[in-house]
Design a protein around this motif. Structure first.
Motif, mmCIF file in Angstrom:
data_model
loop_
_atom_site.group_PDB
_atom_site.id
_atom_site.type_symbol
_atom_site.label_atom_id
_atom_site.label_comp_id
_atom_site.label_asym_id
_atom_site.label_seq_id
_atom_site.Cartn_x
_atom_site.Cartn_y
_atom_site.Cartn_z
ATOM 1 N N THR A 1 -4.076 4.745 0.929
ATOM 2 C CA THR A 1 -4.623 3.986 1.931
ATOM 3 C C THR A 1 -5.069 4.627 3.163
ATOM 4 O O THR A 1 -5.955 4.373 3.699
ATOM 5 C CB THR A 1 -3.587 2.804 2.541
ATOM 6 O OG1 THR A 1 -2.985 2.129 1.504
ATOM 7 C CG2 THR A 1 -4.054 1.754 3.501
ATOM 8 N N ASN B 1 3.828 3.924 3.655
ATOM 9 C CA ASN B 1 3.111 5.008 4.307
ATOM 10 C C ASN B 1 4.031 5.117 5.847
ATOM 11 O O ASN B 1 4.865 3.985 6.124
ATOM 12 C CB ASN B 1 1.983 4.790 4.861
ATOM 13 C CG ASN B 1 1.046 4.939 3.625
ATOM 14 O OD1 ASN B 1 1.484 5.584 2.839
ATOM 15 N ND2 ASN B 1 -0.132 4.447 3.843
ATOM 16 N N GLU C 1 7.715 -1.468 6.980
ATOM 17 C CA GLU C 1 7.491 0.213 6.564
ATOM 18 C C GLU C 1 8.658 0.370 5.725
ATOM 19 O O GLU C 1 10.074 0.800 6.191
ATOM 20 C CB GLU C 1 7.405 0.686 7.936
ATOM 21 C CG GLU C 1 6.248 0.636 8.821
ATOM 22 C CD GLU C 1 6.157 0.985 10.072
ATOM 23 O OE1 GLU C 1 5.346 1.839 10.218
ATOM 24 O OE2 GLU C 1 7.313 0.942 10.778
ATOM 25 N N THR D 1 4.264 -1.370 3.341
ATOM 26 C CA THR D 1 3.676 -0.058 3.213
ATOM 27 C C THR D 1 4.675 0.958 2.955
ATOM 28 O O THR D 1 6.105 0.746 3.400
ATOM 29 C CB THR D 1 2.710 0.323 4.284
ATOM 30 O OG1 THR D 1 2.211 1.616 4.063
ATOM 31 C CG2 THR D 1 3.747 0.468 5.793
ATOM 32 N N HIS E 1 -1.282 1.104 10.483
ATOM 33 C CA HIS E 1 -1.486 -0.342 10.412
ATOM 34 C C HIS E 1 -1.408 -0.964 11.745
ATOM 35 O O HIS E 1 -2.159 -1.587 11.976
ATOM 36 C CB HIS E 1 -0.770 -0.896 9.228
ATOM 37 C CG HIS E 1 -1.100 -0.635 8.106
ATOM 38 N ND1 HIS E 1 -2.174 -1.102 7.300
ATOM 39 C CD2 HIS E 1 -0.582 0.195 6.966
ATOM 40 C CE1 HIS E 1 -2.216 -0.716 5.910
ATOM 41 N NE2 HIS E 1 -1.228 -0.055 5.876
ATOM 42 N N GLY F 1 0.831 -1.223 0.032
ATOM 43 C CA GLY F 1 -0.063 -0.015 -0.011
ATOM 44 C C GLY F 1 0.961 1.347 -0.215
ATOM 45 O O GLY F 1 2.133 1.327 0.264
#
Length: 248
Positions: A25, A105, A120, A103, A110, A21
């Protein structure tokens, strides 16, 4: 069959799901993305420098005060709450179907939703370290810092967020674990990403399974290769998919 019904069916049939993602998201949680019409990069006329300049290693080292003004005002969203996407992924992990969230992000939503297998790629705003002694500082401590440039109480070193800036490399262990997870998945869900930021976007090429689902509001370079394409808001879609599933 509606796309979300197909997605629920595929999730029910899968035992090794990976979610990849990006910023989209978290937009339904109130965190702006970068490249959409309402994204951060469209606000350049309001900023002293382009975002990609202020988020570079060179700029951080040379203009830490301007960096932190921008970082605190645009990159930190401590009140944001997980949306339907984050919540469903956490439920899928609990059920044993989801093996990893990869991710781009840095917001930690999450984990806030309950996921623990989160890779991450670009770091996290929740981890911050003194550049001299590596002492850890939380997001709360960073927010409470009185000085424009937060400094370590032990040696006065600058406290740097553990986020990957432009000109910096991604963590190699995180990259390796992401490749491993994606290559072993039987269902790859890709959500909220333009798939234009590399090397992160290239990780999806390691997928060897049969089913790829792409959930993104705007077109991506991968649209024609996805087995299922959904362009509705990802949080709303995943919320409905969760209601269709009986997890356990």
């Amino acid at each position: 069959m509606k796309p979300e019904e197909r997605l629920a069916e595929w999730i029910g049939e899968s035992r090794n799901i990976v979610f990849f993602g990006g910023a989209g998201t978290s937009t339904e949680s109130g965190i702006p993305d970068f490249r959409s019409a309402a994204g951060l990069y469209r606000q350049e006329e309001e900023l002293p420098y382009p975002p990609e300049v202020m988020l570079s290693r060179t700029f951080f080292m040379e203009h830490a005060d301007v960096f932190f003004d921008f970082y605190r005002s645009k990159m930190l969203h401590p009140a944001a709450e997980p949306n339907g996407c984050h919540r469903l992924l956490a439920e899928l992990e609990t059920s044993g179907r989801l093996k990893a969230v990869v991710t781009q992000n840095i917001d930690g939503l999450h984990q806030k939703a309950g996921s623990s297998r989160v890779l991450e790629l670009h770091g996290s705003v929740h981890r911050n370290y003194c550049m001299k002694c590596s002492r850890f500082y939380s997001l709360e401590q960073m927010m409470a810092a009185e000085d424009t440039v937060p400094r370590c109480k032990d040696d006065d070193g600058i406290i740097k967020p553990d986020v990957v800036l432009y000109e910096e490399s991604l963590n190699q262990e995180t990259l390796y674990r992401s490749i491993e997870a994606i290559s072993q998945a039987d269902l790859l869900m890709i959500g909220g990403t333009s798939l234009t930021v590399h090397p992160a976007a290239s990780l999806i090429t390691y997928f060897q399974g049969a089913r790829t689902v792409l959930l993104n509001a705007d077109p991506t370079p991968y649209d024609s290769r996805a087995n299922l394409l959904i362009t509705e808001p990802i949080g709303e879609v995943m919320e409905r998919v969760g209601m269709m599933l009986s997890l356990g």
